[in-house]
Design an enzyme around this catalytic site. Structure first.
Site, PDB file in Angstrom:
ATOM      1  CE  LYS A 117      31.876  42.617  39.786  1.00  0.00           C
ATOM      2  NZ  LYS A 117      33.585  43.544  39.476  1.00  0.00           N
ATOM      3  CE  LYS A 159      31.410  48.004  38.501  1.00  0.00           C
ATOM      4  NZ  LYS A 159      32.114  49.029  39.114  1.00  0.00           N
ATOM      5  N   GLY A 166      33.427  42.769  32.701  1.00  0.00           N
ATOM      6  CA  GLY A 166      32.450  44.047  31.801  1.00  0.00           C
ATOM      7  C   GLY A 166      31.056  43.804  30.933  1.00  0.00           C
ATOM      8  NE  ARG A 292      41.271  35.801  39.316  1.00  0.00           N
ATOM      9  CZ  ARG A 292      42.276  36.579  38.900  1.00  0.00           C
ATOM     10  NH1 ARG A 292      43.669  36.849  38.814  1.00  0.00           N
ATOM     11  NH2 ARG A 292      41.536  37.269  38.370  1.00  0.00           N
TER      12      ARG A 292
HETATM   13  P1  ADP Z   1      34.340  43.441  35.926  1.00  0.00           P
HETATM   14  O1  ADP Z   1      34.394  41.935  37.570  1.00  0.00           O
HETATM   15  O2  ADP Z   1      33.276  43.023  35.259  1.00  0.00           O
HETATM   16  O3  ADP Z   1      35.671  43.322  35.180  1.00  0.00           O
HETATM   17  P2  ADP Z   1      35.072  45.620  37.126  1.00  0.00           P
HETATM   18  O4  ADP Z   1      34.266  46.091  38.448  1.00  0.00           O
HETATM   19  O5  ADP Z   1      36.498  45.296  37.689  1.00  0.00           O
HETATM   20  O6  ADP Z   1      34.434  44.504  36.860  1.00  0.00           O
HETATM   21  O7  ADP Z   1      35.365  46.886  36.504  1.00  0.00           O
HETATM   22  C1  ADP Z   1      36.079  46.159  34.988  1.00  0.00           C
HETATM   23  C2  ADP Z   1      36.316  47.749  33.818  1.00  0.00           C
HETATM   24  O8  ADP Z   1      34.898  48.605  34.265  1.00  0.00           O
HETATM   25  C3  ADP Z   1      37.105  48.261  35.241  1.00  0.00           C
HETATM   26  O9  ADP Z   1      38.535  48.191  34.277  1.00  0.00           O
HETATM   27  C4  ADP Z   1      37.357  49.810  34.569  1.00  0.00           C
HETATM   28  O10 ADP Z   1      37.746  49.331  33.428  1.00  0.00           O
HETATM   29  C5  ADP Z   1      35.698  50.582  34.166  1.00  0.00           C
HETATM   30  N1  ADP Z   1      34.367  50.520  35.159  1.00  0.00           N
HETATM   31  C6  ADP Z   1      34.713  50.043  37.331  1.00  0.00           C
HETATM   32  N2  ADP Z   1      34.473  50.883  37.648  1.00  0.00           N
HETATM   33  C7  ADP Z   1      33.839  51.672  36.588  1.00  0.00           C
HETATM   34  C8  ADP Z   1      33.993  53.441  37.186  1.00  0.00           C
HETATM   35  N3  ADP Z   1      32.403  53.546  38.649  1.00  0.00           N
HETATM   36  N4  ADP Z   1      34.668  54.299  36.508  1.00  0.00           N
HETATM   37  C9  ADP Z   1      34.595  54.152  35.388  1.00  0.00           C
HETATM   38  N5  ADP Z   1      34.892  52.930  34.786  1.00  0.00           N
HETATM   39  C10 ADP Z   1      34.384  51.292  36.084  1.00  0.00           C
END
Ligand code: ADP
Length: 449
Positions: A117, A159, A166, A292
């Protein structure tokens, strides 16, 4: 080199989806399956089938040696990974190519970059995609974290660089809780992914999830196929997806689509990809790229008429993109309901024998599923058993048709999420298109209370 036999390294509806595209191109298919899937529809329909191991995915659908041997025994010349399992495993892609097999997917180096990421964010930023404000790469110390958080303003999100689903994610409301939440996120990430690298992002309060479908030929040509709105999520799992998004105008689609297509062209991206954004108050913020095919790809197919799996196979075969950007028209509206074998209220999985099955039909109704009466849904894999995709000239028409189609679907013997979708499709907030990524969970809480 023309592809003539594809091994499908997956199961369920996506294995069928790939089989169908292949047969429509005159290409033979090889199904691989675990012992639990010997009677599965993808195995029945494929031209050849090889059992690759016991039920547990790590011994079968993730068993690289068994899959490569199956390709060699059956003389397949290409491998399509579908989604999940090995689809975003750069090492697997390299192994496939090292065995002189065609990998129907992006270049391994792009899978690797986007799988980390921190790297993905850096790359996206360098390619001109708008980012969520946050740390420039990993945060090294608590002082570093405090400085960044003060700059972007609380609440902030911690993160994990190797995160997924998540996990390793923490919302930090104020500076007082920063230190303890950063260390919690680090230990969660270390336990789940063996990597405690974390970074900081501004926490967006009420965004939508909007993603763009892209395609590259690997030689600097790339197109976008518009957006999908996947804001209806429970525990970060998408429940229902639609294209186009109720909040994106044609002008905005062209503008943002142009930016993502140019980024993919500059990168030399090959094959299908999805660029995920959070969207709030008219602004896009890149969160990640999936290298993908996505579960929800059919809604894009419905509004553009482009067969995305056919396109993937063509590109892997060294052919150019079959459509140019100015030939793509976005017409009408499409919605996909993910139908899971689970209790519609508690979400507890409900595997078992399907005693009767009838798929919805009629104009503009598509059911992607490996179900049949007498099929036993195994307990070992994902609970999604069908996707119902409906098209309409307008969003309203699409919703009316979807309600009608859901009435027609019969799946007996197991519990399914059909009643959940039926309820959702009558909610005023859904009907008006007024929902964010928080909406579904709040709505579910209200149903309980
Ligand atoms: P993962 O790979 O763990 O699914 P993501 O980066 O795709 O991680 O984020 C998963 C979810 O977390 C997103 O779809 C959103 O719901 C929430 N999220 C991620 N980043 C943010 C942010 N900066 N602010 C608010 N919610 C977030």
């Amino acid at each position: 080199m023309a592809i003539s036999r594809i091994l499908i390294a997956n199961r369920g509806e996506i294995a069928l989806r790939i089989h169908r595209a292949a047969h429509e191109m005159g290409i033979e298919t090889v199904a691989v399956h675990s012992t639990a899937d010997a009677d599965a529809m993808h195995v029945r329909l494929a031209d050849h089938a090889v059992c690759i191991g016991p039920p547990a995915a790590k011994d079968s659908y993730l068993n690289v040696a068994a899959i490569i041997s199956a390709a060699e025994i059956t003389q397949a010349d290409a491998i399509h990974p579908g989604y999940g399992f090995l689809s975003e495993n750069a090492k697997f892609a390299e192994i496939v190519e090292a065995h002189d097999l065609i990998w129907i997917g992006p270049k391994p180096e792009h899978i690797r970059t986007m799988g980390d990421k921190v790297e993905a964010k850096r790359t996206a930023g360098a390619l001109g995609l708008p980012l969520v404000p946050g740390s420039d790469g990993a945060v090294e110390s608590i002082e570093d974290a405090k400085k960044v958080a003060a700059e972007i303003g609380y609440p902030v999100l911690v993160k994990a660089a190797s995160g997924g689903g998540g996990r390793g994610m923490k919302v930090v409301p104020d500076e007082e809780q920063l230190e303890s939440l950063v260390s919690q996120a680090k230990s969660e990430a270390r336990n789940a992914f063996g990597d405690d690298t974390v970074y900081l992002e501004k926490y967006l309060g009420n965004p939508r999830h909007i993603e763009f479908q892209v395609f590259g030929d690997g030689n600097g040509e790339a197109i976008h196929l518009g957006e999908r709105d996947c804001s209806l999520q429970r525990r970060h799992q998408k429940v229902l997806e639609e294209a186009t998004s109720p909040v994106i105008s044609d002008t905005e689609r062209d503008r943002m689509g142009g930016i993502v297509a140019k980024a993919m062209a500059d990168m030399g991206y090959r094959g299908a990809g999805t660029i995920e954004f959070l969207w709030e108050d008219g602004e896009f913020y890149f969160i990640e790229m999936n290298t993908r095919l996505q579960v929800e790809h059919p809604v894009t197919e419905a509004i553009t008429g482009v067969d995305l799996v056919r396109e993937q196979i063509r590109i892997a075969d060294g052919k150019p993109l079959s459509v140019k950007q100015d030939e793509i028209r976005f017409t009408g509206h499409a919605i996909e309901c993910r139908i899971n074998a689970e209790d519609p209220e508690t979400f507890a999985p409900s595997p078992g024998l399907v005693t009767s099955y009838h798929a919805a039909g009629g104009m503009h109704v598509r059911v992607d599923s490996g179900l049949y009466a007498g099929y036993r849904i195994p307990p070992y894999y994902d609970s999604m058993i069908a996707k119902l995709i409906v098209y309409g000239r307008t969003r309203e028409g699409c919703i009316m048709r979807l309600r009608r189609a859901l009435e027609e679907m019969v799946i007996e013997g197991v519990k399914t999420s059909i009643p959940l979708h039926q309820k959702l499709l009558r909610e005023p907030d859904f009907l008006s298109g007024d929902y964010s990524i928080k909406w579904l969970e709040e709505w579910l809480d209200r149903q309980k209370g």
